[in-house]
Design an enzyme around this catalytic site. Structure first.
Site, mmCIF file in Angstrom:
data_model
loop_
_atom_site.group_PDB
_atom_site.id
_atom_site.type_symbol
_atom_site.label_atom_id
_atom_site.label_comp_id
_atom_site.label_asym_id
_atom_site.label_seq_id
_atom_site.Cartn_x
_atom_site.Cartn_y
_atom_site.Cartn_z
ATOM 1 N N ASP A 1 2.954 -2.370 -5.313
ATOM 2 C CA ASP A 1 4.160 -3.140 -5.639
ATOM 3 C C ASP A 1 4.923 -3.587 -4.393
ATOM 4 O OD1 ASP A 1 3.659 -2.769 -8.405
ATOM 5 O OD2 ASP A 1 4.612 -0.788 -8.307
ATOM 6 N N ARG A 2 4.217 -3.711 -3.287
ATOM 7 C CA ARG A 2 4.813 -4.151 -2.018
ATOM 8 C C ARG A 2 5.897 -3.198 -1.514
ATOM 9 N NH1 ARG A 2 0.378 -6.806 -2.430
ATOM 10 N NH2 ARG A 2 0.304 -8.838 -1.419
#
Length: 226
Positions: A204-205
């Site tokens: 999710d970065r």
């Protein structure tokens, strides 16, 4: 002749760019996993990249700026690592060397895409001493030594033939010389880091970014948001 490019293919490529994604594996990297020093941590990740078969794991993107602040970047190879910093070698008359002489500051990034990792090192630069340069030079293949003498790095040349002719001339010059000396215009640069950041891709970065920062009291570790 320039090959024709299908307009549909070009449009498709433009559309696809925003959607290109890589799902990172989410492997945790926290403060408890860090080595005691940035050099130990960098060496450990270099070893991991080498073991994983990453092509040229010691390749790093060098960023410099000229006296007017205009940036440039290119890939060089790390050829030295110890508590003093990271070292690469080049022509002292090259564009990169002109930048370093002007600003005395640089950064490098090791981009290990296959491991979802990168390390950035930034700090002041200094020239490597002649003894250390000579020791490294002696390890270089003869062809690389000849090339360092032949190439007027970063200068405009009149075609490939000019380069080939220059190399042939150097080959003749050193034909009977067993141990070719290092050119006076060639040597090493060392980046003495102020900051060394280790970046691990996460899901999710929400990446992990841990960095060693030099202070008057020594090195300390801090986490920064992705």
């Amino acid at each position: 002749m320039t090959p024709e490019i299908d307009d549909v293919d070009v449009a498709d490529a433009v559309v696809r760019l925003p959607g290109m994604r890589v799902a990172y594996d989410g492997r945790p990297f926290d403060e408890s996993a860090l080595a005691a020093t940035w050099t130990d941590q960098l060496q450990a990740w270099l070893n991991d990249a080498d073991s994983a078969g990453i092509p040229e794991p010691n390749a790093m993107v060098l960023a410099t700026a000229d006296s007017e602040g205009r940036p440039s970047s290119r890939t060089v190879l790390c050829k030295g690592l110890d508590e003093r910093g990271v070292v690469f070698y080049t022509n002292y008359t090259s564009n990169k060397s002109h930048d370093l002489i002007a600003t005395r500051y640089a950064s490098v990034t090791f981009p290990w895409y296959g491991l979802h990792r990168q390390v950035s090192v930034r700090g002041e630069v200094e020239k490597v001493g002649p003894k250390e340069t000579a020791e490294y030079w002696a390890q270089r293949p003869r062809g690389s030594q000849l090339g360092a003498w032949a190439s007027p790095q970063s200068r405009v040349v009149d075609g490939r033939r000019a380069l080939d002719n220059a190399l042939h001339g150097i080959e003749r010059r050193f034909a009977d010389v067993e141990n070719i000396p290092a050119p006076p215009h060639w040597g090493g640069w060392r980046i003495r880091p102020d900051v060394v950041e280790f970046w691990q891709g996460r899901a999710d970065r929400m990446h992990d970014r841990l960095r060693y920062v030099r202070t008057d009291d020594g090195w300390h570790v801090e986490r920064v948001a992705p």
